[in-house]
Design a protein around this motif. Structure first.
Motif, PDB file in Angstrom:
ATOM      1  N   VAL A   1     -44.546 -18.943  67.581  1.00  0.00           N
ATOM      2  CA  VAL A   1     -45.328 -18.904  66.335  1.00  0.00           C
ATOM      3  C   VAL A   1     -46.045 -20.636  66.035  1.00  0.00           C
ATOM      4  CG1 VAL A   1     -44.326 -19.771  64.411  1.00  0.00           C
ATOM      5  CG2 VAL A   1     -42.679 -18.080  65.311  1.00  0.00           C
TER       6      VAL A   1
ATOM      7  N   THR B   1     -49.927 -14.761  57.423  1.00  0.00           N
ATOM      8  CA  THR B   1     -48.984 -13.280  58.320  1.00  0.00           C
ATOM      9  C   THR B   1     -48.825 -13.211  59.796  1.00  0.00           C
ATOM     10  OG1 THR B   1     -51.225 -12.329  58.096  1.00  0.00           O
ATOM     11  CG2 THR B   1     -50.216 -12.487  56.329  1.00  0.00           C
TER      12      THR B   1
ATOM     13  N   THR C   1     -45.484 -23.257  62.979  1.00  0.00           N
ATOM     14  CA  THR C   1     -43.442 -23.757  62.913  1.00  0.00           C
ATOM     15  C   THR C   1     -43.591 -24.893  62.093  1.00  0.00           C
ATOM     16  OG1 THR C   1     -43.329 -23.267  65.450  1.00  0.00           O
ATOM     17  CG2 THR C   1     -41.515 -23.853  63.527  1.00  0.00           C
ATOM     18  N   ASP C   2     -44.131 -26.215  62.537  1.00  0.00           N
ATOM     19  CA  ASP C   2     -43.646 -27.402  61.287  1.00  0.00           C
ATOM     20  C   ASP C   2     -44.657 -26.350  60.125  1.00  0.00           C
ATOM     21  OD1 ASP C   2     -41.794 -27.104  62.476  1.00  0.00           O
ATOM     22  OD2 ASP C   2     -42.636 -27.967  64.187  1.00  0.00           O
ATOM     23  N   TRP C   3     -46.002 -26.213  60.168  1.00  0.00           N
ATOM     24  CA  TRP C   3     -46.976 -26.494  59.641  1.00  0.00           C
ATOM     25  C   TRP C   3     -46.768 -25.865  57.649  1.00  0.00           C
ATOM     26  CZ3 TRP C   3     -51.132 -29.082  58.839  1.00  0.00           C
ATOM     27  CH2 TRP C   3     -52.004 -29.079  59.998  1.00  0.00           C
ATOM     28  N   PRO C   4     -46.362 -27.148  56.509  1.00  0.00           N
ATOM     29  CA  PRO C   4     -46.644 -26.753  55.588  1.00  0.00           C
ATOM     30  C   PRO C   4     -46.868 -24.819  54.669  1.00  0.00           C
ATOM     31  CG  PRO C   4     -47.626 -28.905  55.522  1.00  0.00           C
ATOM     32  CD  PRO C   4     -47.386 -28.161  57.102  1.00  0.00           C
TER      33      PRO C   4
ATOM     34  N   GLU D   1     -47.623 -15.293  61.684  1.00  0.00           N
ATOM     35  CA  GLU D   1     -46.455 -15.774  62.974  1.00  0.00           C
ATOM     36  C   GLU D   1     -45.616 -14.434  63.601  1.00  0.00           C
ATOM     37  OE1 GLU D   1     -47.061 -19.081  62.721  1.00  0.00           O
ATOM     38  OE2 GLU D   1     -48.533 -18.683  61.135  1.00  0.00           O
ATOM     39  N   HIS D   2     -45.502 -13.521  62.711  1.00  0.00           N
ATOM     40  CA  HIS D   2     -45.004 -12.290  63.326  1.00  0.00           C
ATOM     41  C   HIS D   2     -45.953 -11.260  64.012  1.00  0.00           C
ATOM     42  CE1 HIS D   2     -44.027  -9.426  60.064  1.00  0.00           C
ATOM     43  NE2 HIS D   2     -45.129  -9.986  60.006  1.00  0.00           N
TER      44      HIS D   2
ATOM     45  N   VAL E   1     -47.492 -22.871  56.883  1.00  0.00           N
ATOM     46  CA  VAL E   1     -47.181 -21.637  57.431  1.00  0.00           C
ATOM     47  C   VAL E   1     -46.871 -20.450  56.682  1.00  0.00           C
ATOM     48  CG1 VAL E   1     -44.671 -22.168  57.529  1.00  0.00           C
ATOM     49  CG2 VAL E   1     -45.304 -21.196  59.503  1.00  0.00           C
ATOM     50  N   ARG E   2     -45.814 -20.864  55.762  1.00  0.00           N
ATOM     51  CA  ARG E   2     -45.194 -19.069  54.551  1.00  0.00           C
ATOM     52  C   ARG E   2     -46.664 -18.702  53.912  1.00  0.00           C
ATOM     53  NH1 ARG E   2     -43.103 -22.050  49.217  1.00  0.00           N
ATOM     54  NH2 ARG E   2     -44.845 -22.696  48.872  1.00  0.00           N
ATOM     55  N   ARG E   3     -47.523 -19.497  53.502  1.00  0.00           N
ATOM     56  CA  ARG E   3     -48.586 -18.406  53.055  1.00  0.00           C
ATOM     57  C   ARG E   3     -49.473 -17.766  54.433  1.00  0.00           C
ATOM     58  NH1 ARG E   3     -49.256 -19.712  48.347  1.00  0.00           N
ATOM     59  NH2 ARG E   3     -48.135 -21.484  47.666  1.00  0.00           N
TER      60      ARG E   3
END
Lengths: 450, 450
Positions: free
Chosen positions: B63, B75, B66-69, B77-78, B71-73
């Motif tokens: 991934v 697509t 991983t530790d980027w603020p 990472e998977h 990251v949740r934004r």
């Protein structure tokens, strides 16, 4: 509620041109099958039409018998990589499970978690992983090692490998992906777990770059029959492919596995024991025996002797009289369980070396039935009801005919007896086998708290 | 005979939800595409209908952020494992080439030779291998290493890796398999070669357990732009994916590669140079600009800054004024070529950090065209005829619409101009690219002389 009746599980063991080592020579056999994805696709559809639980592919990372004089007479020296092949077959089937072999000795947990997890996604939850530790020393030489890992080391590495792989599959929680176009949040970072594994054999940070597989974990399969193999199976497996020649042997194995499960705090029904079954089927017993004789005529003596040596970890039989008794076999580090089955068979039936290889070349130590549909179904029912088996890994002598005889004759007979499904009830391999979907386990640290 | 006119080659770079990092938020975008093989299948069929040479999949074994603020934004990472995905796509397409990325740093030649060779068999000769050395240190941690291999070491390992892999593909001669049912000889053992490789990084005995791939070797692709990367490409590659912002840069790169080929004794036409192209297409220029503005509105500032940092090897921009100039970037060990492209872009156009990430977030350093079909085709023709490119790796902003705009508007325009095929002439990826099939090279020793 009436409880669901116990039903036989069926796997199709797809091996090269079929399980009779000389079967490729039969006029109707597909000699080009090992490299032909369309041939695999046709057999896969045939198995799905018969409502099999799964396809199964063995694997090895070498040409197993490079230096054997009989190597040129065998078809198993070239095989398609099983995960790629099953990913392809996932597109031409809809329900049948797809189980591939993957070695824990010559791979990395990160790669294994990715490839089997991807197969589970591509197939909509139909993947299974047959966990092997690899007993062929030829493989070591293809990966920069001088010799094979010792038996015990392989199994300790395997146990850790499986735990790391499960941890990686749990990198994202099942409900991590929101895909919220409005807020722009694609996934909840608090549901992304960093494994941070540091163990004896592996150091793997994670997370895995894959959504949790549809089945949670692909179905875990094991085939080891040695003490270490059985222990690993009882701790981790959900399906066990066993090698048993007789019902009493199978019953002993079955009881031993179920006892080990209980010792590990697992439900006895949480594992399906599936011995290999080599069926030669005819409309009558005479027809089946004719088919078998026809196949045996195709077996060249060099091949039988080569195979026997291969299955006993490279033991050289050439100094011995081929029509004399089996010599004492040394205790080797490879395939202990199989070695014992072979030696027991020779002793029990007082076979010469030649008689032994004629038997082995056919079924490779697995149980063989030659008979009518009724006789084959009788044998399966006897093993199933006698608690020697929860199902069978079916090893047809040839493709496509040898398998077609089983699906057209034996499967309907099992269905008539209520022993086998007539329709798939679910969509995943876990559904077919009646296995629960493992819940997500949060491991390691959370990548980012919200 | 009139010589075949030089034609543009086209690859479709399949990345996650598309190449605009916020494009998944667009109402028409397929936000679930990364795990959805059916979405990939539909896009693959679309590319084949447009007569593209190939699909291309990037890859990484981690991934990345991983530790980027932010990251949740994102697509990306998977992702599905590319070889399995392309094996699946091989079953729903017939002609288009299938190119996957495979790292030489975190894999073994035996596995790579098997999996790409299998893809070539499954697809009937449509496989390609994009050889990367991996520049993301996060991957090291997933394979038991504390840090990443140094740049130079990676490229020496890569060069040896490729040679071993080719040697393994040559294990069986093209005509080794006789499958002679009458004599019982399946293959000619004198045509089985044992590599016996012992080198600096690898010791691999062989042989590979696979027939020689239909294309001899899958097409070899390279993307490295550094000096070591270009040298490896000039020695081994047949397709080069490059990153160029302007035509003069592209021409310099193109000329440099062709000169290196000559220095290595290779024909200048034996390698296709294909820069990335990020096209935003409309029926008019105004419509294209509207589409682009619509996408840019979806870009969250956190994402732009995260991506910029990621692309510069983890440089932390947070202490700097986002509306100030780009600070001097340190010389890192990762992605040297990309770093230079980014720094040059900022300097040339005098961009602030914010302006830079707005540009980068879109095309990741690749050339971008926003315009009508005529304008996009003009730009492609200019680069192609100006010897800045033999073709393009097309990076649609979104799927499926962003790509459909290209195939429905730009492809017909290129075909009208005679710059792109209207029908496939051959069946393999080598056929599409006009690359010769490499003859078999006998290496190592013969397993068994007849």
């Amino acid at each position: 509620m009436t409880p669901t009746p116990r039903r036989i599980s069926l796997g199709l063991f797809l091996l090269s041109t079929g399980h009779h080592i000389a079967g490729w020579r039969h006029p109707a056999a597909w000699a080009g099958m090992p490299m032909d994805v369309r041939a695999y696709a046709e057999v896969a559809r045939q198995a799905e039409a018969a409502r099999f639980d799964m396809l199964f592919l063995a694997d090895n990372n070498c040409v197993p018998q490079t230096d054997w004089p009989a190597v040129r007479r065998t078809t198993r020296e070239h095989i398609l990589e099983p995960i790629s092949l099953l990913s392809a077959l996932a597109m031409v089937t809809e329900r049948i499970g797809l189980v591939a072999t993957g070695s824990t000795t010559y791979s990395e947990p990160y790669h294994t978690a990715r490839s089997f997890g991807t197969l589970d996604h591509v197939s909509g939850g139909r993947a299974g992983w047959n966990i092997v530790t690899t007993s062929n020393a030829n493989e070591a030489w293809n990966f920069g090692r001088e010799s094979h890992l010792a038996h015990g080391d392989r199994y300790r590495r395997a146990a850790e490998f499986v735990e790391v792989t499960k941890g990686l599959w749990d990198s994202f929680a099942d409900d991590a992906f929101l895909k919220d176009k409005e807020s722009g949040v694609y996934f909840d970072a608090a549901k992304l777990h960093v494994l941070d594994h540091k163990g004896e054999h592996f150091s793997v940070r994670g997370p895995l770059n894959l959504s949790r597989p549809p089945q949670g974990y692909p179905v875990l399969v094991q085939a080891g029959g040695s003490d270490a193999g059985r222990d690993l199976a009882a701790r981790t497996a959900e399906v066990i492919f066993s090698v048993n020649q007789t019902l009493p042997e199978a019953q002993d194995f079955y009881a031993d596995i179920k006892a080990r499960l209980t010792a590990h705090g697992r439900d006895a029904d949480s594992v399906k024991v599936m011995p290999g079954l080599f069926p030669v089927v005819g409309r009558t017993r005479a027809e089946a025996e004719d088919r078998m004789a026809e196949l045996q005529k195709l077996l060249h003596p060099d091949v039988g002797l080569s195979l026997l040596s291969f299955l006993t970890g490279g033991f050289d039989f050439t100094p011995y009289d081929v029509d004399g008794p089996l010599p004492e076999l040394p205790d080797t580090d490879v395939g202990k369980a199989r070695l014992k089955v072979i030696a027991d068979l020779a002793r029990r039936e007082n076979l010469t070396i030649r008689q032994l290889y004629e038997r082995i070349a056919v079924s490779r130590g697995h149980h063989m039935v030659v008979g009518s549909a009724t006789e084959v179904a009788d044998r399966m029912q006897e093993w199933f009801e006698g608690r020697g088996a929860d199902g069978f890994n079916v090893m047809p002598p040839t493709f496509p005919e040898g398998f077609a005889a089983f699906t057209s004759l034996v499967v309907p007979e099992l269905q008539r007896r209520g022993l086998f499904r007539t329709e798939y009830e679910g969509t995943t391999l876990r559904d077919h086998l009646g296995l629960p979907r493992p819940p997500h386990v949060a491991r390691g640290r959370v990548a980012l708290s919200a």
